[in-house]
Write an enzyme that holds these catalytic residues in place. Structure first.
Site, mmCIF file in Angstrom:
data_model
loop_
_atom_site.group_PDB
_atom_site.id
_atom_site.type_symbol
_atom_site.label_atom_id
_atom_site.label_comp_id
_atom_site.label_asym_id
_atom_site.label_seq_id
_atom_site.Cartn_x
_atom_site.Cartn_y
_atom_site.Cartn_z
ATOM 1 N N GLU A 3 -74.355 -2.365 -26.229
ATOM 2 C CA GLU A 3 -73.565 -1.528 -27.268
ATOM 3 C C GLU A 3 -74.240 -0.634 -28.183
ATOM 4 O O GLU A 3 -75.325 -0.858 -28.731
ATOM 5 C CB GLU A 3 -72.761 -2.218 -27.447
ATOM 6 C CG GLU A 3 -71.062 -2.784 -26.632
ATOM 7 C CD GLU A 3 -70.010 -2.761 -26.529
ATOM 8 O OE1 GLU A 3 -69.444 -3.317 -28.412
ATOM 9 O OE2 GLU A 3 -69.281 -2.929 -26.105
ATOM 10 N N SER A 4 -73.270 0.430 -28.517
ATOM 11 C CA SER A 4 -73.855 1.357 -29.629
ATOM 12 C C SER A 4 -73.050 1.907 -30.812
ATOM 13 O O SER A 4 -71.985 0.212 -31.154
ATOM 14 C CB SER A 4 -73.697 2.611 -28.969
ATOM 15 O OG SER A 4 -71.770 2.910 -28.975
ATOM 16 N N HIS A 5 -73.606 1.085 -32.010
ATOM 17 C CA HIS A 5 -73.165 1.131 -33.602
ATOM 18 C C HIS A 5 -73.588 2.355 -33.886
ATOM 19 O O HIS A 5 -74.193 2.280 -35.534
ATOM 20 C CB HIS A 5 -73.402 -0.158 -34.218
ATOM 21 C CG HIS A 5 -72.080 -0.732 -34.630
ATOM 22 N ND1 HIS A 5 -72.126 -1.115 -35.664
ATOM 23 C CD2 HIS A 5 -71.100 -0.966 -33.687
ATOM 24 C CE1 HIS A 5 -70.783 -1.949 -36.121
ATOM 25 N NE2 HIS A 5 -70.261 -1.615 -34.577
ATOM 26 N N HIS B 269 -63.234 5.869 -28.361
ATOM 27 C CA HIS B 269 -64.096 4.529 -28.020
ATOM 28 C C HIS B 269 -63.733 3.549 -27.305
ATOM 29 O O HIS B 269 -64.753 2.519 -27.149
ATOM 30 C CB HIS B 269 -63.899 4.586 -29.269
ATOM 31 C CG HIS B 269 -65.502 2.847 -29.754
ATOM 32 N ND1 HIS B 269 -66.248 2.789 -30.238
ATOM 33 C CD2 HIS B 269 -65.161 1.457 -29.966
ATOM 34 C CE1 HIS B 269 -67.288 2.533 -29.887
ATOM 35 N NE2 HIS B 269 -66.535 1.153 -30.411
ATOM 36 N N GLU C 59 -61.383 -4.404 -38.258
ATOM 37 C CA GLU C 59 -62.392 -4.979 -37.275
ATOM 38 C C GLU C 59 -62.968 -5.777 -38.492
ATOM 39 O O GLU C 59 -64.350 -5.398 -38.324
ATOM 40 C CB GLU C 59 -62.886 -3.442 -36.854
ATOM 41 C CG GLU C 59 -62.074 -2.692 -36.092
ATOM 42 C CD GLU C 59 -62.594 -0.913 -35.662
ATOM 43 O OE1 GLU C 59 -63.970 -1.202 -36.049
ATOM 44 O OE2 GLU C 59 -62.153 -1.043 -35.156
#
Length: 736
Positions: free
Chosen positions: A91-93, A47, A315
């Site tokens: 961006e990805s989640h 990642h 995070e």
């Protein structure tokens, strides 16, 4: 009594290989401790390090006269004229959104917003690309994905609406391959003065390092590592690694940062995204070749008993790391305290080249900065052409399906129908700059009030194309996103991408990745639309089943006149309808083939960048001369479906007769085509311009009436519209 774990066991538990551990020992000259293992594990995760993909990303074109910042920063930046810049990224989640759809999607939006405003830009528009398995019927998968869809949409809307940033468009698609891994890709675009961009760097010996935003908790621990692994039946146990977002705090953080940028107080600023304080500190120091000291006991904490490991790998959302100018600390503290945010001086920049971490005065970790970012393994993974490609083209289209039957089925398909159930949950008009919002087809467009220009943006990827031919499918995604921008009247300028793939340890997946990167590179070079940045999401695989290759492309373009934005709906009775480009019998990867033959297969439609560029030029130039009333690209479902969408949204019927080689070519998905609406007195000038540019146009009919007539298809506009606007809600809410 449990035996203490060895260094090797701890490293393996952190998804580091024994080869990685030996490399770390060489870098440090000793065994790493647990904090250091955690740091290397996060920074060398797929990642954060792009270790499997970096090899193929290096070939992308990244520069043009209008590119201010390409890949390598928080977001890409392009010049949009008159002293202004557009700052954007996608961006990805994906993994978090599968485990916990609301928070996964919400924090994905929050993260991409921070990437943009940390560059000094105010976010002004958001898009999203969301993909699920089939949501129709009563299978367990359909029920699960209806639940996921509802949660993801609520999360995107909840966060974006609270932030006051309009969600102006996006795309939604459904394929069985997403059964174990839905995709959530979020895009944000912001505006800034072109000479007032801020970068993520930490330099200047003795300059203070400051922490701002929310307090740090244990939420999201190991998130970057979790997003670098495949799922299995135990994925629910990964729920604790999904962060929890607070859009109200983020709104305060946005306003505080924008106030901070107006004063000359900082050297650099970085969002704490994946891997939190670890990635932000190492990236800031790494970009400048500096070292850094951080006192972790000075980091504002949300929970009792937190350890250095927790602080470095949390995070928690809505946090930033700042490199301040020495002597400006109090002025920065005053700004953030005014906005009721935590702020603390936690360290300083050094010239050692090392990251030195202290805990209550004692050093708890020391790692050279450059090797962590520069010596992450770059893997040359094995590649192999997928076996399925040997037979994917072998589809016999031999059924006797009438065009009327095909039309009725395609116009009610879940992929075709209007998605107002989704976009009505998003505030698309906040900030009052949205010209072309969700549901209005093709690109979304916002006005730049300060300059009178408009910015168009479109997110696209036909994953069926990418499955049957990854290289051409990825090129087609660039073409389609550019075509959508062009049909709004804007000149496409640059892309950001989100490359979603399966398990990179599978040689066939890495071959797909390599081919898609080649396709993007070829298209961006030919169409003069460089890559300004993006995101790679691998390990989208569950129980050994990978998703189709899904390289989502988001194109951004500029229209010099916000008053000349082309709609994609029919506007005037009696206006002429033209098709730009030739229609061929090309059904590979088409919705028609999937619907009636139950396969994703066939031969990919021809890719011709010269034809594509001519189509863009014709529409943009014709729009500048005010020759067009509306325009729409011909995409999924072919001419019949694309034209009917224009009719439904415009509330106007059509009467069209088009000459085709085969009757069902009405549903062909040949690329580089568009429909345009022209008033009768502009017909000659439009045809002359097409002739001058060297592209074929065909006058095929007129706008008007209450019927949709296309060759041998005839339908009542009211009935078609009823299905088009209502069907999606019926499906998605069927078990509520």
């Amino acid at each position: 009594m449990q035996k203490p774990q060895t260094v090797e066991e701890i490293a393996l538990a952190h998804k580091l290989s024994l080869e990685d551990l030996e490399h770390i020992r060489k870098i440090l000259g000793r065994d790493p401790n647990v904090v250091e293992i955690g740091i290397f594990s996060a920074m060398w995760s797929e990642h954060c390090s792009y270790k499997s993909s970096k090899k193929y990303l290096r070939g992308f074109p990244v520069s043009a006269p209008w590119v201010i910042q390409g890949p390598g920063e928080n977001a890409g930046v392009i010049d949009i004229g008159d002293g202004y810049a557009a700052v954007f990224k996608m961006e990805s989640h994906n993994h978090p959104s599968f485990i916990e759809p609301y928070q996964g999607a919400a924090t994905g939006v929050g993260g991409i917003l921070r990437d943009v405003f940390t560059m000094g830009a105010r976010p002004v528009a958001g898009l999203n690309s969301i993909r699920f398995a089939n949501i129709e019927g009563n299978s367990e998968t359909a029920k699960k994905h209806r639940y996921l869809l509802r949660g993801v949409v609520a999360g995107i809307g909840g966060y974006g609406n609270c932030m006051g940033v309009p969600t102006v468009g996006g795309e939604t698609s459904f394929e069985d391959c997403y059964a174990g891994n839905n995709l959530v890709n979020a895009f944000t675009l912001g505006l800034a003065k072109a000479d007032e961009i801020f970068y993520g760097k930490a330099e200047g010996i003795g300059n203070p390092v400051m922490y701002v935003g929310s307090k740090t908790g244990r939420d999201g621990l190991g998130g970057a590592v979790m997003s670098s692994a495949s799922f299995d039946d135990d994925s629910a146990s990964k729920r604790p690694t999904v962060q929890v977002g607070d859009p109200f705090t983020e709104k305060l953080l946005l306003e505080a940062c924008l106030e901070l940028f107006k004063a000359d107080l900082i050297v650099g600023i970085q969002d704490m995204g994946a891997a939190g304080l670890t990635s932000s500190s190492f990236e800031m120091a790494g970009r400048s070749g500096s070292g850094m000291i951080m006192h972790l006991d000075k980091v504002p904490a949300r929970e009792e008993g937190m350890t250095p490991y927790d602080f470095m790998l949390s995070e928690s959302q809505e946090r930033m790391l700042i490199c301040a100018k020495k002597g400006c600390e109090q002025a920065i503290i005053d700004i953030f305290e005014k906005w009721e945010l935590d702020v603390a001086v936690i360290g300083e920049v050094t010239d050692t080249g090392n990251m030195e971490l202290f805990w209550h005065g004692e050093k708890c970790a020391e790692i050279p900065v450059q090797p962590v970012s520069e010596e992450a393994p770059v893997l040359d993974r094995p590649i192999a052409k997928p076996k399925y490609l040997e037979t994917v083209a072998d589809v016999k289209m031999d059924k006797n399906i009438s065009n009327q039957e095909a039309y009725d089925a395609l116009m009610s398909d879940i992929e075709v129908v209007d998605k107002s159930w989704i976009y009505s949950q998003y505030d698309s008009m906040v900030q009052t700059n949205t010209i072309k919002g969700p549901g209005s087809l093709d690109a979304s467009v916002i006005r730049v009030k300060e300059t009178g220009r408009a910015i168009a943006m479109s997110s696209d990827c036909n994953t069926r194309f990418c499955y049957i031919n990854p290289k051409l499918g990825a090129a087609a995604a660039v073409m389609q996103s550019g075509r959508n921008v062009a049909t709004s009247g804007a000149r496409p300028l640059a892309i950001t991408d989100n490359l979603n793939f399966g398990n990179p340890q599978n040689p066939e997946v890495m071959w797909q990745f390599k081919e898609c990167c080649e396709g993007i590179k070829d298209a961006c070079l030919a169409l003069n639309t460089p890559v300004t940045g993006g995101n790679v999401s691998l390990y989208n695989e569950t129980n050994g089943v990978s998703i189709f290759p899904t390289p989502t492309i988001c194109m951004v373009g500029v229209n010099a006149d916000a008053n000349k934005v082309l709609p994609s709906k029919l506007l005037g009775d009696g206006n002429a309808l033209y098709i730009i480009g030739d229609t061929k019998s090309e059904f590979g990867g088409s919705l028609y083939m999937k619907k009636f033959y139950g396969v994703v297969g066939g031969v990919h439609p021809e890719v011709d960048f010269t034809k594509e560029m001519k189509l863009w030029d014709l529409i943009i130039k014709a729009n500048e001369k005010s020759l067009l009333k509306s325009a729409k690209d011909i995409g999924v479902g072919g001419l019949a479906v694309s034209l009917s969408k224009m009719a439904c949204i415009g509330g106007k019927g059509v009467d069209v007769k088009v000459e085709l080689k085969e009757s069902n070519d009405l549903f062909s998905e040949t690329l580089s085509r568009a429909i345009v609406e022209v008033t009768p007195h502009n017909v000659k000038e439009f045809e002359a311009l097409a002739n001058e540019i060297g592209i074929k146009v065909y006058r095929v009919g007129t706008v008007g009436g209450d019927k949709i007539k296309i060759n041998d298809i005839e339908a009542d506009l009211t009935n078609v519209s009823k299905v088009y606007f209502n069907r999606f809600k019926e499906v998605v809410e069927q078990d509520l």
